[in-house]
Design a protein around this motif. Structure first.
Motif, PDB file in Angstrom:
ATOM      1  N   ILE A  20      34.559  39.581  51.947  1.00  0.00           N
ATOM      2  CA  ILE A  20      35.350  39.568  51.514  1.00  0.00           C
ATOM      3  C   ILE A  20      34.716  40.264  50.067  1.00  0.00           C
ATOM      4  CG2 ILE A  20      34.299  38.027  49.400  1.00  0.00           C
ATOM      5  CD1 ILE A  20      33.964  35.547  50.743  1.00  0.00           C
ATOM      6  N   LEU A  21      32.627  40.827  50.702  1.00  0.00           N
ATOM      7  CA  LEU A  21      32.933  41.790  49.394  1.00  0.00           C
ATOM      8  C   LEU A  21      32.179  43.434  50.343  1.00  0.00           C
ATOM      9  CD1 LEU A  21      31.629  43.278  46.676  1.00  0.00           C
ATOM     10  CD2 LEU A  21      29.238  41.625  47.170  1.00  0.00           C
ATOM     11  N   ARG A  34      30.651  46.371  51.045  1.00  0.00           N
ATOM     12  CA  ARG A  34      29.552  47.245  50.828  1.00  0.00           C
ATOM     13  C   ARG A  34      28.210  47.062  51.492  1.00  0.00           C
ATOM     14  NH1 ARG A  34      29.786  47.542  44.926  1.00  0.00           N
ATOM     15  NH2 ARG A  34      27.425  48.193  45.010  1.00  0.00           N
ATOM     16  N   THR A  85      26.303  44.472  51.738  1.00  0.00           N
ATOM     17  CA  THR A  85      26.264  42.675  52.730  1.00  0.00           C
ATOM     18  C   THR A  85      25.902  41.980  52.895  1.00  0.00           C
ATOM     19  OG1 THR A  85      28.359  43.137  51.176  1.00  0.00           O
ATOM     20  CG2 THR A  85      28.049  41.535  52.829  1.00  0.00           C
ATOM     21  N   ASP A 120      38.334  35.332  42.132  1.00  0.00           N
ATOM     22  CA  ASP A 120      36.830  35.341  42.602  1.00  0.00           C
ATOM     23  C   ASP A 120      36.532  33.914  41.440  1.00  0.00           C
ATOM     24  OD1 ASP A 120      37.380  37.221  43.735  1.00  0.00           O
ATOM     25  OD2 ASP A 120      37.012  39.193  42.668  1.00  0.00           O
ATOM     26  N   ILE A 142      28.951  35.079  46.819  1.00  0.00           N
ATOM     27  CA  ILE A 142      29.749  36.633  46.910  1.00  0.00           C
ATOM     28  C   ILE A 142      31.195  37.011  45.886  1.00  0.00           C
ATOM     29  CG2 ILE A 142      31.328  35.802  49.194  1.00  0.00           C
ATOM     30  CD1 ILE A 142      29.217  38.000  50.107  1.00  0.00           C
ATOM     31  N   PHE A 143      31.720  35.343  45.912  1.00  0.00           N
ATOM     32  CA  PHE A 143      32.609  35.958  45.078  1.00  0.00           C
ATOM     33  C   PHE A 143      32.682  36.317  43.744  1.00  0.00           C
ATOM     34  CE2 PHE A 143      35.318  34.058  48.486  1.00  0.00           C
ATOM     35  CZ  PHE A 143      36.467  34.831  48.873  1.00  0.00           C
ATOM     36  N   ARG A 192      31.577  40.302  43.502  1.00  0.00           N
ATOM     37  CA  ARG A 192      32.708  40.474  43.238  1.00  0.00           C
ATOM     38  C   ARG A 192      33.149  40.449  41.999  1.00  0.00           C
ATOM     39  NH1 ARG A 192      37.912  40.249  47.643  1.00  0.00           N
ATOM     40  NH2 ARG A 192      38.198  38.412  46.390  1.00  0.00           N
ATOM     41  N   HIS A 193      33.621  39.780  40.995  1.00  0.00           N
ATOM     42  CA  HIS A 193      34.098  39.333  40.059  1.00  0.00           C
ATOM     43  C   HIS A 193      33.057  40.087  39.463  1.00  0.00           C
ATOM     44  CE1 HIS A 193      36.697  38.262  36.696  1.00  0.00           C
ATOM     45  NE2 HIS A 193      35.119  37.715  36.349  1.00  0.00           N
TER      46      HIS A 193
END
Length: 409
Positions: free
Chosen positions: A138-139, A141, A144, A306, A336-337, A340-341
């Motif tokens: 999902i992310l 990075r 994470t 997201d 996490i969503f 992300r946004h």
């Protein structure tokens, strides 16, 4: 506004360096605690007389009964408890009930093919890796995996030997894939039927968003699970399951057999404050209807996906009267969503601080509720859901304003 107020509003206090430091501290604490817990155990029984992995003992015992051809006995508390004791060579361990639908016996049987310690390791490690893999997808990075592994709900879930990693992985994976591979997302949502209480609002979101392929795939998956379990285990096991639901509802939920401080729902908060069962259900119903209304509006809107995903994850926890503090692993999906946004579009006032509160609350929720009856976990989840709706509304207002300025120019 004071310096503290300004910092909470801007979120400047939660720097990248602090996120990493806090995560490493909590991860080290978790690993040391688990190592000490196991080292001080006596034959896989901890200092409090409970099995290592506590709730996993009911999964393992149900698996043993399945391999013996007596799966239906898992829904009979005395027979299930006797099997749990037999797993630990007659030790008088506490009873941990089996409340899952019959198709989950397949997973239980797999763990029971190994010795208890091996089955527990397989259960925890495989589900944890699935959860971490979904969070990373999902992310994607570097930080994470660290932040996801250090999330306090991870420690709570491991301590209870519970299945919230599977729940978070299935829901997070479904939301990650729903736009690109709607049928695969539907299969993952169908597999979530092993915890049906968390699927109450998923149909609302999917229908509002017109996700018909996903709905179809989910329906086919659930139907297939039911048919396969009927063919493998027979109809008696389903009869036993439905009969056991009365015990689960009356003793575990309505009478608070689990402990009000552990349950993070509006129903539990009302009961903890002295409300009768009918009033508590009324409060929970109002909560669920409010959530459904907000989700339907959000998933029909043009808001960023997201935010829709984040809201569905937090609403799934809020809608059910029976959500334990270890289930708050699913909050990681909501966080996490939203993150992300925010990383893509910027964060607004108080959002970073609210996300920080949602991340740390599983460490505090049970203790705070036990000492003060304040349902901290519930309050933070409500705040996160409301903030998600406000963000969607704010983004839409900004977009309309931007279009208006362009038109005027």
């Amino acid at each position: 506004m004071t310096d503290i107020g300004c910092a909470l509003r801007s979120g400047d206090w939660l720097t990248a360096a602090r996120i990493k430091s806090y995560s490493w501290i909590l991860l080290a604490f978790t690993m040391a605690t688990i190592a000490g817990w196991i080292a001080l155990s006596d034959g896989l029984i901890d200092r409090h007389g409970k099995p290592i992995g506590t709730d996993f003992s009911n999964v393992y015992a149900a698996g043993v009964l399945t391999l013996q051809g007596k799966a239906a006995d898992a829904y009979d508390p005395p027979l299930q408890h006797a099997t749990e004791k037999a797993v630990f060579h007659g030790r008088d361990v506490p009873f941990f009930g089996w409340h899952y639908p019959p198709f989950f016996f397949a997973v239980a049987a797999i763990t029971a093919m190994l010795p208890y310690a091996g089955g527990l390791a397989l259960w925890v490690v495989s589900s944890l890796l699935a959860y971490l893999a979904v969070m990373r997808a999902i992310l994607p990075r570097p930080e994470t995996l660290l932040v996801s592994a250090a999330f306090p709900a991870v420690f709570v879930n491991i301590g209870h030997g519970q299945n919230a990693f599977f729940t978070a992985a299935l829901l997070g994976g479904a939301l990650l894939l729903i736009e690109r591979r709607p049928w695969v997302a539907g299969i993952l949502i169908g597999l979530l039927a092993y915890k049906p209480q968390f699927g109450m609002l998923i149909p609302v979101a999917l229908v509002a968003g017109g996700r018909w392929s996903t709905i179809t795939a989910a329906g086919i998956t659930v139907s297939a699970l039911v048919v396969i379990s009927f063919a493998a285990l027979g109809g008696d096991v389903w009869h036993a399951f439905f009969q056991s639901m009365t015990f689960t509802q009356n003793v575990v939920l309505e009478q608070g057999g689990t402990g009000w401080e552990k349950i993070q729902s509006a129903f539990s908060a009302a009961r903890h404050w002295g409300a009768d069962v009918k009033t508590a259900y009324t409060v929970q119903t109002i909560m669920a209807l409010s959530l459904a209304t907000g989700l339907a509006w959000l998933w029909r809107s043009e808001a960023a996906f997201d935010l829709k995903a984040s809201a569905l994850a937090s609403a799934s926890l809020l809608a059910t009267p029976y959500v334990l503090d270890y289930d708050l692993v699913v909050t990681a999906v909501a966080i996490i969503f939203f993150v992300r946004h925010g990383l893509a579009c910027g964060f607004r006032d108080y959002e970073i601080s609210a996300l920080g509160a949602a991340w740390i609350v599983p460490l505090l929720s049970r203790s705070v509720a036990g000492l003060t009856t304040v349902p901290l976990g519930l309050m933070v989840l409500i705040a996160l859901f409301a903030l998600t709706l406000l963000r969607a509304q704010g983004d839409r207002a900004s977009e309309i304003s931007g279009h208006a300025r362009i038109a005027q120019a």
